[in-house]
Design an enzyme around this catalytic site. Sequence first.
Site, PDB file in Angstrom:
ATOM      1  N   GLU A 181       9.699  27.817 -13.271  1.00 50.44           N
ATOM      2  CA  GLU A 181      10.645  26.840 -13.813  1.00 50.44           C
ATOM      3  C   GLU A 181      10.000  25.484 -14.076  1.00 50.44           C
ATOM      4  O   GLU A 181      10.238  24.875 -15.109  1.00 50.44           O
ATOM      5  CB  GLU A 181      11.824  26.654 -12.849  1.00 50.44           C
ATOM      6  CG  GLU A 181      12.742  27.846 -12.762  1.00 50.44           C
ATOM      7  CD  GLU A 181      13.831  27.696 -11.705  1.00 50.44           C
ATOM      8  OE1 GLU A 181      14.630  28.630 -11.581  1.00 50.44           O
ATOM      9  OE2 GLU A 181      13.877  26.658 -10.996  1.00 50.44           O
ATOM     10  N   LYS A 232      15.926  16.810   8.463  1.00 52.53           N
ATOM     11  CA  LYS A 232      14.575  17.373   8.511  1.00 52.53           C
ATOM     12  C   LYS A 232      14.350  18.204   7.257  1.00 52.53           C
ATOM     13  O   LYS A 232      15.231  18.934   6.820  1.00 52.53           O
ATOM     14  CB  LYS A 232      14.398  18.241   9.743  1.00 52.53           C
ATOM     15  CG  LYS A 232      12.958  18.746   9.907  1.00 52.53           C
ATOM     16  CD  LYS A 232      12.807  19.799  10.968  1.00 52.53           C
ATOM     17  CE  LYS A 232      12.985  19.274  12.349  1.00 52.53           C
ATOM     18  NZ  LYS A 232      12.570  20.263  13.378  1.00 52.53           N
ATOM     19  N   HIS A 233      13.172  18.078   6.693  1.00 45.05           N
ATOM     20  CA  HIS A 233      12.813  18.820   5.498  1.00 45.05           C
ATOM     21  C   HIS A 233      11.631  19.730   5.832  1.00 45.05           C
ATOM     22  O   HIS A 233      10.635  19.266   6.367  1.00 45.05           O
ATOM     23  CB  HIS A 233      12.432  17.828   4.380  1.00 45.05           C
ATOM     24  CG  HIS A 233      12.166  18.479   3.075  1.00 45.05           C
ATOM     25  ND1 HIS A 233      13.172  18.894   2.231  1.00 45.05           N
ATOM     26  CD2 HIS A 233      11.008  18.797   2.470  1.00 45.05           C
ATOM     27  CE1 HIS A 233      12.629  19.427   1.154  1.00 45.05           C
ATOM     28  NE2 HIS A 233      11.324  19.386   1.275  1.00 45.05           N
ATOM     29  N   SER A 253       6.766  14.233 -12.566  1.00 46.18           N
ATOM     30  CA  SER A 253       8.081  14.020 -11.967  1.00 46.18           C
ATOM     31  C   SER A 253       9.114  13.846 -13.078  1.00 46.18           C
ATOM     32  O   SER A 253       8.822  13.242 -14.112  1.00 46.18           O
ATOM     33  CB  SER A 253       8.029  12.762 -11.085  1.00 46.18           C
ATOM     34  OG  SER A 253       9.319  12.348 -10.734  1.00 46.18           O
ATOM     35  N   GLY A 295       7.665  22.608  -6.794  1.00 46.65           N
ATOM     36  CA  GLY A 295       8.391  23.160  -5.656  1.00 46.65           C
ATOM     37  C   GLY A 295       9.864  22.862  -5.729  1.00 46.65           C
ATOM     38  O   GLY A 295      10.323  22.159  -6.619  1.00 46.65           O
ATOM     39  N   GLU A 329       9.985  28.687  -8.653  1.00 48.38           N
ATOM     40  CA  GLU A 329       9.767  27.263  -8.906  1.00 48.38           C
ATOM     41  C   GLU A 329       8.516  27.023  -9.750  1.00 48.38           C
ATOM     42  O   GLU A 329       8.505  26.144 -10.609  1.00 48.38           O
ATOM     43  CB  GLU A 329       9.681  26.484  -7.590  1.00 48.38           C
ATOM     44  CG  GLU A 329      10.999  26.372  -6.852  1.00 48.38           C
ATOM     45  CD  GLU A 329      12.021  25.473  -7.532  1.00 48.38           C
ATOM     46  OE1 GLU A 329      11.681  24.738  -8.478  1.00 48.38           O
ATOM     47  OE2 GLU A 329      13.195  25.505  -7.108  1.00 48.38           O
TER      48      GLU A 329
END
Length: 126
Positions: A38, A63-64, A8, A19, A35
Amino acid sequence: MKVLLVSSKKDPCAWLVPGGGLEAGEDTVTAAKREAWEEAGIQGDIARYLGLFESFHHSGVKKHRTAVYIFVVTEEHTDFPEARLGRRRQWFSMDEALLHLARHRPLQSAYLQFLMMSKLKVAAAS
């Protein structure tokens, strides 16, 4: 099977699934590959669509949705965009990855649990 996790940016001791979001005009497969490059410096092929996982922001308002893909890595690069920001990558066994994700990203551990369950169903059907 090995699982690649990245550190992280906020907590370098926390490991998570690479992601991010979609850029304008981008489909989910293209975003997943971008992603992966990267954040982890990897390139390869999408082997399988695992599923669409939905969750809500802790506020309960937003909402995800996360489209999850199984990625077969063909190349690993030492110089990649987020390496310059201190991002690290590491390969883990499935069990180790589940432990890290359960501790730091419980929602992401569902991805691996779903993958394990789907593999068991395929093996049982064979």
